[in-house]
Every structure is written in C-alpha cells, then in structure tokens.
Design an enzyme around this catalytic site. Structure first.
Site, PDB file in Angstrom:
ATOM      1  N   LYS A   1       1.255   4.370  -2.908  1.00 11.95           N
ATOM      2  CA  LYS A   1       1.065   5.791  -2.629  1.00 11.95           C
ATOM      3  C   LYS A   1       2.327   6.592  -2.945  1.00 11.95           C
ATOM      4  O   LYS A   1       2.251   7.751  -3.363  1.00 11.95           O
ATOM      5  CB  LYS A   1       0.647   5.983  -1.165  1.00 11.95           C
TER       6      LYS A   1
ATOM      7  N   TYR B   1       0.833  -1.198   0.000  1.00 11.57           N
ATOM      8  CA  TYR B   1       0.000   0.000   0.000  1.00 11.57           C
ATOM      9  C   TYR B   1       0.874   1.257   0.000  1.00 11.57           C
ATOM     10  O   TYR B   1       0.638   2.196  -0.777  1.00 11.57           O
ATOM     11  CB  TYR B   1      -0.912  -0.003   1.217  1.00 11.57           C
TER      12      TYR B   1
ATOM     13  N   THR C   1     -13.229   6.011   7.186  1.00  8.00           N
ATOM     14  CA  THR C   1     -13.907   5.262   6.130  1.00  8.00           C
ATOM     15  C   THR C   1     -13.687   3.767   6.334  1.00  8.00           C
ATOM     16  O   THR C   1     -12.903   3.343   7.191  1.00  8.00           O
ATOM     17  CB  THR C   1     -13.364   5.636   4.723  1.00  8.00           C
TER      18      THR C   1
END
Length: 309
Positions: free
Chosen positions: A179, A175, A212
């Site tokens: 990014k 991840y 989220t």
C-alpha cells in the site's frame, strides 16, 4: 455522494472479482450513461452477475467483462491488447484489486503475492494503458488514474533490498509495504505526467475501514471485532467506494493530481511518500521487475503538489 455528477466517460475498473473489497459500487456509479464500460476482473462467474446488475441499475447496456488477473503479467498484457483492439477511449482507470495479509505465497511470476498483485500488477497495467489515457484526455477534461491504497501505508516500510520479504516475511508488513508502494508510485506518476504536459492525472483514494471479506486472513481477535461491531464501526462497500468515485468524476479535481484523498478530502500521506529519490528508485525497480522500459528520460518535477497546512 452529493454534488458529484457522473459524466459519460469510458473507464476501466481493475478489480479482483472473487476476493473482497470496495468492488461493485464504483462500477455501478461509473457506468451511468451510454459510454462503453469494461469491467476487468479474474472471476468470470461472479463477473457475469456483476455486469448484469450494473446494466440493470444504470441502464447502460455497453458494460462488459474482460478477463484480467492482476497476479499475472501475461494476463495483464493480454487484457490491454484486447482492450486496445476495441479502439474506445479510456477516461478513468481505477486500480482496485488486492489481497490482504495472506500467508506467504507467490504469484505465477514468482513475486510475493502482496507485492505482485497489489502493486506490480497495477504498476504494469497503468503503464501499458498510459498512451490510451493520454489520447483520451484533453485540456479541461483530463483522463484520470485512481489508485486505491489504505491507511495501513502509514505503518509501512519500503525495503528496496528485499521487496519480496524473502528474508523475514510478515503478512501485515507485506500488505503495508504494498500500500505504501502504491502511494509512492502514484505521486511519481503524477510528477511525470505533469512534467510532460499530459492530459492525465493520478490520485490516491483511501476507502477507510470497510466491511468486506478481505479481513479473513487477519488475526482472529480482529475478525471477532469485525463480526460483532462491523455494522457500527465499518463502512459498507458502497460507502468505502465514495472516495474512489469522487476521485474519478469530481469537477473539483479536474487537472489536479498527486493527492491523497480520504473521505472525499485531501489529506497528507506518510512523510516518506514525498521523497522524490525513493519514488524514482521504486519506479526504476518496478520497471525492471515487470519488464518494461524506464522511459522517464530524466524528466522529473522539482516538487510534488502538497496539501497546504
């Protein structure tokens, strides 16, 4: 977000409807006015509801949904073809799809999912839409590419010898690498656009820590902290979208690119993101992986815009 008017621009928000993130607010804010507003996503059921709400809140009945799965190169190409057949301008492209710390798995094209969806999908989409963006921008009103990254890029490492993590896979490492790649890509894109005199700018937006469902794959202690204290220490999705909206419409950023924006302010990204050689290497590899020509033609800037210390 006071002081930032929402112009009547036509834009595309590329997002993965159905997986969480700072999704709906950019669409609602950016859709104000009467300009055409395509929403790209991969969940038609949720998209229909999102489009309905955006229309109601913005009084813009020209908002529509176009299917696009950023985890599929074929889907991206089909979306671009459908969008370009509409012959409408494209003033803002917001790259905002993603997954976070998922178990090791591959996209339909065989890419590790973080790399394929978070990075390569946006790389291909942006490149295929560059001509449309160039045709839509003009001096004094540049078209804008806003790519959403994360503070996680600060701990990321780019392994050009094993971008897919096939030798040693770490959900967090994959991840963070995706990014980091988005920041390198954006800076190199801005350098190329500036060198070519294109009326298009490219910036990175960091939404911060947002409450989220993206956190559903993180370690359970982190999920527990989020559940107990999220309302106090996490941004709401709308708050998380503010910097993306700022990057998309702020007059202060007219003609300004190559910036890393956090809380509507410019800040420095990880030092390695300013490495021009690494940017070029990643760009070339990305062109190979997505099957597009590397048409940079040796035109590279001598330096990138940096924040004054």
């Amino acid at each position: 977000m006071a002081g930032v008017p929402a112009p009547q621009t036509a834009g595309v928000s590329a997002r993965r409807l159905g997986s969480a993130g700072t999704r709906a607010p950019p669409g609602r804010r950016g859709a104000r006015g009467s300009a055409p507003r395509p929403e790209a996503g991969n969940n038609e059921d949720k998209a229909g509801e999102a489009v309905r709400k955006i229309k109601e809140e913005t009084l813009n009945d020209r908002v529509e949904f176009l299917y696009c799965d950023l985890a599929s190169m074929q889907s991206i190409r089909q979306f671009v073809q459908k969008f370009q057949r509409k012959r409408i301008p494209l003033h803002v492209l917001v790259n905002n799809a993603g997954v976070m710390m998922v178990p090791q798995r591959k996209t339909v094209d065989g890419f590790e999912e973080h790399l394929g969806l978070n990075y390569l999908g946006h790389f291909l989409l942006t490149n295929l839409l560059l001509d449309t963006l160039r045709d839509s921008g003009c001096p004094g009103r540049s078209a804008r590419v806003v790519t959403v990254s994360s503070a996680t890029h600060y701990v990321g490492e780019l392994n050009l010898a094993d971008l897919q993590g096939s030798r040693s896979y770490s959900p967090h490492g994959a991840y963070a690498q995706s990014k980091l790649a988005l920041v390198l890509f954006t800076y190199h894109l801005q350098g190329l656009l500036a060198a070519q005199g294109s009326p298009v700018t490219a910036n990175v937006a960091d939404p911060g820590v947002v409450d989220t469902d993206l956190y559903k794959h993180v370690f359970w202690p982190t999920r527990l902290v989020k559940k107990l204290f999220g309302r106090w220490f996490f941004k709401t999705p709308e708050e998380g979208a503010w910097t993306s909206v700022y990057a998309a419409v702020a007059p202060a950023l007219e003609g300004v690119g190559g910036r890393y924006l956090y809380n509507e302010k410019e800040t420095r990204s990880l030092a390695v993101t300013y490495d021009l050689k690494l940017q070029r290497q990643l760009w070339a590899r990305s062109c190979q992986m997505t099957g597009i020509p590397d048409g940079t033609g040796g035109v590279f800037p001598a330096s990138l815009p940096r924040r004054e210390e």
